[in-house]
Design a protein around this motif. Sequence first.
Motif, PDB file in Angstrom:
ATOM      1  N   LEU A  21     -34.767 -13.914 -21.809  1.00  0.00           N
ATOM      2  CA  LEU A  21     -35.921 -13.016 -21.738  1.00  0.00           C
ATOM      3  C   LEU A  21     -36.474 -12.704 -23.125  1.00  0.00           C
ATOM      4  O   LEU A  21     -37.690 -12.588 -23.304  1.00  0.00           O
ATOM      5  CB  LEU A  21     -35.540 -11.720 -21.010  1.00  0.00           C
ATOM      6  CG  LEU A  21     -35.275 -11.845 -19.522  1.00  0.00           C
ATOM      7  CD1 LEU A  21     -34.821 -10.510 -18.943  1.00  0.00           C
ATOM      8  CD2 LEU A  21     -36.503 -12.361 -18.788  1.00  0.00           C
ATOM      9  N   THR A  22     -35.597 -12.574 -24.111  1.00  0.00           N
ATOM     10  CA  THR A  22     -36.061 -12.316 -25.467  1.00  0.00           C
ATOM     11  C   THR A  22     -36.750 -13.546 -26.045  1.00  0.00           C
ATOM     12  O   THR A  22     -37.760 -13.441 -26.736  1.00  0.00           O
ATOM     13  CB  THR A  22     -34.888 -11.901 -26.374  1.00  0.00           C
ATOM     14  OG1 THR A  22     -34.226 -10.774 -25.791  1.00  0.00           O
ATOM     15  CG2 THR A  22     -35.374 -11.499 -27.745  1.00  0.00           C
ATOM     16  N   VAL A  42     -44.302  -9.723 -39.027  1.00  0.00           N
ATOM     17  CA  VAL A  42     -43.566 -10.913 -38.600  1.00  0.00           C
ATOM     18  C   VAL A  42     -42.564 -10.483 -37.530  1.00  0.00           C
ATOM     19  O   VAL A  42     -41.424 -10.184 -37.807  1.00  0.00           O
ATOM     20  CB  VAL A  42     -42.849 -11.581 -39.797  1.00  0.00           C
ATOM     21  CG1 VAL A  42     -42.148 -12.855 -39.343  1.00  0.00           C
ATOM     22  CG2 VAL A  42     -43.821 -11.866 -40.916  1.00  0.00           C
ATOM     23  N   ASP A  43     -43.027 -10.445 -36.286  1.00  0.00           N
ATOM     24  CA  ASP A  43     -42.159 -10.014 -35.188  1.00  0.00           C
ATOM     25  C   ASP A  43     -41.314 -11.151 -34.649  1.00  0.00           C
ATOM     26  O   ASP A  43     -40.325 -10.923 -33.965  1.00  0.00           O
ATOM     27  CB  ASP A  43     -42.991  -9.418 -34.053  1.00  0.00           C
ATOM     28  CG  ASP A  43     -43.619  -8.090 -34.442  1.00  0.00           C
ATOM     29  OD1 ASP A  43     -43.027  -7.398 -35.292  1.00  0.00           O
ATOM     30  OD2 ASP A  43     -44.687  -7.756 -33.902  1.00  0.00           O
ATOM     31  N   ALA A  48     -36.100 -13.753 -33.003  1.00  0.00           N
ATOM     32  CA  ALA A  48     -35.124 -14.822 -33.208  1.00  0.00           C
ATOM     33  C   ALA A  48     -33.734 -14.250 -33.455  1.00  0.00           C
ATOM     34  O   ALA A  48     -32.737 -14.756 -32.922  1.00  0.00           O
ATOM     35  CB  ALA A  48     -35.544 -15.703 -34.374  1.00  0.00           C
ATOM     36  N   PHE A  49     -33.639 -13.195 -34.263  1.00  0.00           N
ATOM     37  CA  PHE A  49     -32.347 -12.559 -34.508  1.00  0.00           C
ATOM     38  C   PHE A  49     -31.783 -11.954 -33.231  1.00  0.00           C
ATOM     39  O   PHE A  49     -30.586 -12.041 -32.954  1.00  0.00           O
ATOM     40  CB  PHE A  49     -32.451 -11.472 -35.579  1.00  0.00           C
ATOM     41  CG  PHE A  49     -32.535 -11.989 -36.980  1.00  0.00           C
ATOM     42  CD1 PHE A  49     -31.898 -13.153 -37.360  1.00  0.00           C
ATOM     43  CD2 PHE A  49     -33.268 -11.304 -37.934  1.00  0.00           C
ATOM     44  CE1 PHE A  49     -31.976 -13.630 -38.650  1.00  0.00           C
ATOM     45  CE2 PHE A  49     -33.347 -11.764 -39.231  1.00  0.00           C
ATOM     46  CZ  PHE A  49     -32.709 -12.935 -39.595  1.00  0.00           C
ATOM     47  N   TRP A  54     -27.982 -12.042 -28.537  1.00  0.00           N
ATOM     48  CA  TRP A  54     -27.678 -12.116 -27.106  1.00  0.00           C
ATOM     49  C   TRP A  54     -27.005 -13.431 -26.758  1.00  0.00           C
ATOM     50  O   TRP A  54     -26.092 -13.478 -25.938  1.00  0.00           O
ATOM     51  CB  TRP A  54     -28.937 -11.934 -26.257  1.00  0.00           C
ATOM     52  CG  TRP A  54     -29.436 -10.538 -26.193  1.00  0.00           C
ATOM     53  CD1 TRP A  54     -30.643 -10.082 -26.610  1.00  0.00           C
ATOM     54  CD2 TRP A  54     -28.750  -9.391 -25.670  1.00  0.00           C
ATOM     55  NE1 TRP A  54     -30.750  -8.732 -26.390  1.00  0.00           N
ATOM     56  CE2 TRP A  54     -29.606  -8.280 -25.810  1.00  0.00           C
ATOM     57  CE3 TRP A  54     -27.497  -9.193 -25.107  1.00  0.00           C
ATOM     58  CZ2 TRP A  54     -29.237  -7.001 -25.399  1.00  0.00           C
ATOM     59  CZ3 TRP A  54     -27.129  -7.915 -24.700  1.00  0.00           C
ATOM     60  CH2 TRP A  54     -28.001  -6.842 -24.849  1.00  0.00           C
ATOM     61  N   GLY A  55     -27.459 -14.530 -27.375  1.00  0.00           N
ATOM     62  CA  GLY A  55     -26.847 -15.829 -27.121  1.00  0.00           C
ATOM     63  C   GLY A  55     -25.411 -15.881 -27.609  1.00  0.00           C
ATOM     64  O   GLY A  55     -24.527 -16.417 -26.931  1.00  0.00           O
TER      65      GLY A  55
END
Length: 75
Positions: A21-22, A42-43, A48-49, A54-55
Amino acid sequence: MKIASLTCTVIGLLGALMAGLTALGVSPGFVDFGIGLGEIGVDSVTDAFTTAFWGGLAVLMLLAAIAFGVIAEKE
């Protein structure tokens, strides 16, 4: 150990869902490590972080679930 394995599996799958979802932009990013890139617009870096967080959580929890499943007594 079966309950621990099931719990780790559920948490791992929820982490994988949140990573997806992110990555798709549905869930907002919240991890920026104090770099301050979100302040200059820069969102995608925070997304990405957060996706990596979560990964990583999902991978660790699923590996723990496998480990608990292997050491569980066979009944």
